[in-house]
Motif scaffolding. Structure first.
Motif, short mmCIF file in Angstrom:
data_model
loop_
_atom_site.label_atom_id
_atom_site.label_comp_id
_atom_site.label_asym_id
_atom_site.label_seq_id
_atom_site.Cartn_x
_atom_site.Cartn_y
_atom_site.Cartn_z
N MET A 27 0.84 -1.18 0.00
CA MET A 27 0.00 0.00 0.00
C MET A 27 0.89 1.25 0.00
O MET A 27 1.83 1.35 0.76
N THR A 28 0.57 2.17 -0.84
CA THR A 28 1.27 3.44 -0.90
C THR A 28 0.53 4.44 -0.03
O THR A 28 -0.68 4.56 -0.10
N THR A 29 1.27 5.15 0.80
CA THR A 29 0.64 6.16 1.64
C THR A 29 0.93 7.54 1.08
O THR A 29 1.86 7.72 0.28
N ALA A 30 0.16 8.51 1.50
CA ALA A 30 0.38 9.88 1.05
C ALA A 30 1.77 10.35 1.44
O ALA A 30 2.43 11.07 0.69
N GLY A 31 2.25 9.94 2.60
CA GLY A 31 3.58 10.32 3.04
C GLY A 31 4.66 9.78 2.13
O GLY A 31 5.71 10.40 1.94
N GLU A 32 4.44 8.60 1.55
CA GLU A 32 5.41 8.02 0.63
C GLU A 32 5.41 8.76 -0.70
O GLU A 32 6.42 8.79 -1.40
N LEU A 33 4.30 9.35 -1.09
CA LEU A 33 4.22 10.07 -2.35
C LEU A 33 4.71 11.51 -2.24
O LEU A 33 5.08 12.11 -3.24
N ARG A 34 4.67 12.06 -1.06
CA ARG A 34 5.09 13.46 -0.87
C ARG A 34 6.54 13.59 -1.28
O ARG A 34 7.41 12.89 -0.78
N PRO A 35 6.83 14.52 -2.19
CA PRO A 35 8.20 14.65 -2.69
C PRO A 35 9.18 15.09 -1.61
O PRO A 35 8.83 15.83 -0.68
N ALA A 36 10.43 14.65 -1.74
CA ALA A 36 11.48 15.04 -0.81
C ALA A 36 12.03 16.43 -1.15
O ALA A 36 12.45 17.16 -0.25
N ASP A 37 12.03 16.77 -2.43
CA ASP A 37 12.53 18.08 -2.85
C ASP A 37 11.66 19.17 -2.22
O ASP A 37 10.42 19.12 -2.32
N PRO A 38 12.27 20.17 -1.58
CA PRO A 38 11.49 21.21 -0.89
C PRO A 38 10.50 21.97 -1.78
O PRO A 38 9.38 22.24 -1.35
N ALA A 39 10.89 22.31 -2.99
CA ALA A 39 9.98 23.05 -3.88
C ALA A 39 8.81 22.17 -4.29
O ALA A 39 7.65 22.62 -4.28
N ASP A 40 9.10 20.92 -4.61
CA ASP A 40 8.03 19.99 -4.98
C ASP A 40 7.12 19.71 -3.78
O ASP A 40 5.89 19.62 -3.92
N ALA A 71 -5.27 14.14 -0.55
CA ALA A 71 -4.16 13.26 -0.17
C ALA A 71 -4.68 12.08 0.64
O ALA A 71 -4.28 10.94 0.42
N ASP A 72 -5.59 12.34 1.61
CA ASP A 72 -6.20 11.25 2.39
C ASP A 72 -6.89 10.25 1.48
O ASP A 72 -6.82 9.04 1.69
N LEU A 73 -7.59 10.78 0.50
CA LEU A 73 -8.35 9.94 -0.43
C LEU A 73 -7.45 9.17 -1.38
O LEU A 73 -7.83 8.14 -1.92
N GLY A 74 -6.24 9.67 -1.58
CA GLY A 74 -5.30 8.98 -2.46
C GLY A 74 -5.41 9.39 -3.92
O GLY A 74 -4.80 8.74 -4.77
N MET A 132 -5.99 5.03 -0.32
CA MET A 132 -6.46 5.84 0.80
C MET A 132 -5.51 5.67 1.98
O MET A 132 -5.01 4.57 2.23
N THR A 133 -5.28 6.75 2.72
CA THR A 133 -4.42 6.65 3.89
C THR A 133 -5.20 6.04 5.05
O THR A 133 -6.43 6.10 5.09
N ASP A 134 -4.46 5.46 5.97
CA ASP A 134 -5.12 4.94 7.18
C ASP A 134 -5.79 6.08 7.95
O ASP A 134 -6.87 5.91 8.50
N GLU A 135 -5.15 7.26 7.94
CA GLU A 135 -5.75 8.43 8.59
C GLU A 135 -7.06 8.80 7.90
O GLU A 135 -8.05 9.14 8.56
N GLY A 136 -7.08 8.72 6.58
CA GLY A 136 -8.30 9.01 5.83
C GLY A 136 -9.42 8.03 6.17
O GLY A 136 -10.57 8.42 6.33
N LYS A 137 -9.07 6.76 6.29
CA LYS A 137 -10.08 5.75 6.64
C LYS A 137 -10.63 6.00 8.04
O LYS A 137 -11.82 5.85 8.28
#
Length: 169
Positions: free
Chosen positions: A1-14, A35-38, A98-103
């Motif tokens: 499962m991919t979480t929103a935190g895993e998709l959030r870019p590491a680059d500060p501008a992104d 983001a919660d919804l995925g 969907m994130t666990d937080e979203g659920k």
């Protein structure tokens, strides 16, 4: 499962683009951010322009026009007035995104979250949907289509309350 935190870019501008876009909430389920919804899949800066990629829960989801407009406005407020919001259908959205937080937010809001994960093989069938109010498993489906395409209408045989169930997709 991919979480929103895993998709959030590491680059500060992104990440700044991601953070601005993730303030947008689903107009049909206002307790969930995109983001919660995925459905928020990518966010980046290309030159001076912010680019956000979103995937609808269903190809005909009526909320996507509003979400697209809301994302563009949020990006404008964040300093990206010439933002681009791209709608992609592949890969198809799944409740696994969907994130666990979203659920948890769905449950607190009175909508039963999806109870199974999708797989690459046979579809798992959930035998019971837990009532988000009294937490009983003594529930039954009233209709496969609820207030929106992504939800089914259930009723609880214990507390006698109707509730939406966010279908596994």
């Amino acid at each position: 499962m991919t979480t929103a935190g895993e998709l959030r870019p590491a680059d500060p501008a992104d990440a700044r683009v991601w953070d601005a876009a993730s303030t947008v909430h689903d107009p049909e389920i206002p307790v969930l951010s995109i983001a919660d919804l995925g459905i928020l899949r990518e966010a980046r800066v290309e030159g001076e322009r912010a680019v956000v990629v979103i995937t609808p829960t269903y190809s005909g989801c009526p909320a996507m026009d509003t979400i697209t407009t809301d994302v563009a406005r949020a990006l404008g407020r964040a300093g990206f007035p010439d933002a681009e919001v791209r709608l992609v259908l592949q890969p198809a959205w799944t409740t696994d995104w969907m994130t666990d937080e979203g659920k948890a937010k769905l449950n607190e809001y009175g909508i039963a979250p999806p109870v199974a994960r999708t797989t690459d093989g046979p579809v798992r069938i959930g035998m019971a949907v837990k009532c988000p109010r009294c937490h009983s498993l003594n529930t039954r489906e009233i209709t496969r289509f609820g207030s929106t395409s992504c939800k089914a209408l259930y009723t609880c045989r214990e507390c006698l309350e109707p509730f939406d169930y966010f279908k596994v997709h």
